[in-house]
Design a protein around this motif. Structure first.
Motif: not given
Length: 227
Positions: A160-184
């Protein structure tokens, strides 16, 4: 329902039909006519649930439609108020029935000394909700954790924590600003490290790429990772 053209192609814009807008306005106008002799408070009490219910049901791309309805309702209320005081000038009438609340100088509201006024809701204050269509081939069970967690804040294969954070961040890494990919490879990071007093709560958590987490940890002086 209409469309507008963008560089990416055509986008569908959904608006309440003219027929439904007219049916709603006719109901509002009928209520106002039925309350010609009633106190302003009684009229507002009767109108608010009708406006709220219709606006919430019609929360599509409707700013223009909502604004048009509010303008028509204002004209009807203006006629209602002038009918009640035919010998008074408009300045007196408007000052009696319209108040300044916040930045809005034209709120149809009661004037009650020492009490919060009862105000009429407007259609335009209803937030507009734009829905993103689910990809036709997508399923919560297709293994695409990033897509579904970012969209819905939950996934059968994610905590739940991971899914919630991904939603809050809209699927982006807050450090580099890039969208996450499935293989990351992803890691949960404490924005303020726990060793420096940071708390284990959502507002102090973020998901980063593993390499971004390494860079961030080096920078903030924390040598501990939390996953």
């Amino acid at each position: 329902m209409g469309k507008y053209h963008s560089k990416q192609g055509f986008k569908t814009i959904i608006t309440p039909s003219k027929e439904k807008q007219k049916i709603h306005y006719d109901r509002v106008a009928s209520i106002i006519d039925d309350h010609k002799a009633a106190p302003q408070m009684a009229l507002i009490s009767r109108l608010n649930p009708v406006i709220t219910g219709w606006s919430n049901y019609s929360t599509v791309v409707s700013k223009v439609a909502y604004s048009d309805l509010d303008n028509l309702m204002y004209l009807k209320l203006r006629a209602w108020s002038k009918h009640r005081h035919p010998k008074k000038y408009w300045g007196w009438v408007s000052n009696k029935y319209w108040q300044t609340i916040g930045d809005n100088n034209w709120v149809f509201a009661t004037k009650q000394e020492g009490k919060n006024p009862m105000r009429l809701r407007s259609h335009a204050e209803t937030p507009i909700v734009r829905y993103v269509k689910v990809r036709s081939e997508a399923s919560p069970y297709d293994g695409n954790l990033i897509y579904w967690s970012s969209r819905m804040g939950r996934h059968p294969n994610a905590t739940r924590r991971v899914a919630t954070l991904l939603k809050l961040q809209k699927g982006k890494c807050t450090h580099c600003g890039m969208h996450f990919r499935e293989e990351d490879v992803l890691e949960i990071d404490h924005i303020t490290p726990k060793s420096l007093g940071g708390k284990d709560e959502y507002k102090n958590l973020q998901i980063l790429h593993r390499h971004c987490h390494d860079e961030k940890t080096t920078g903030d002086g924390s040598a501990v990772k939390y996953t």
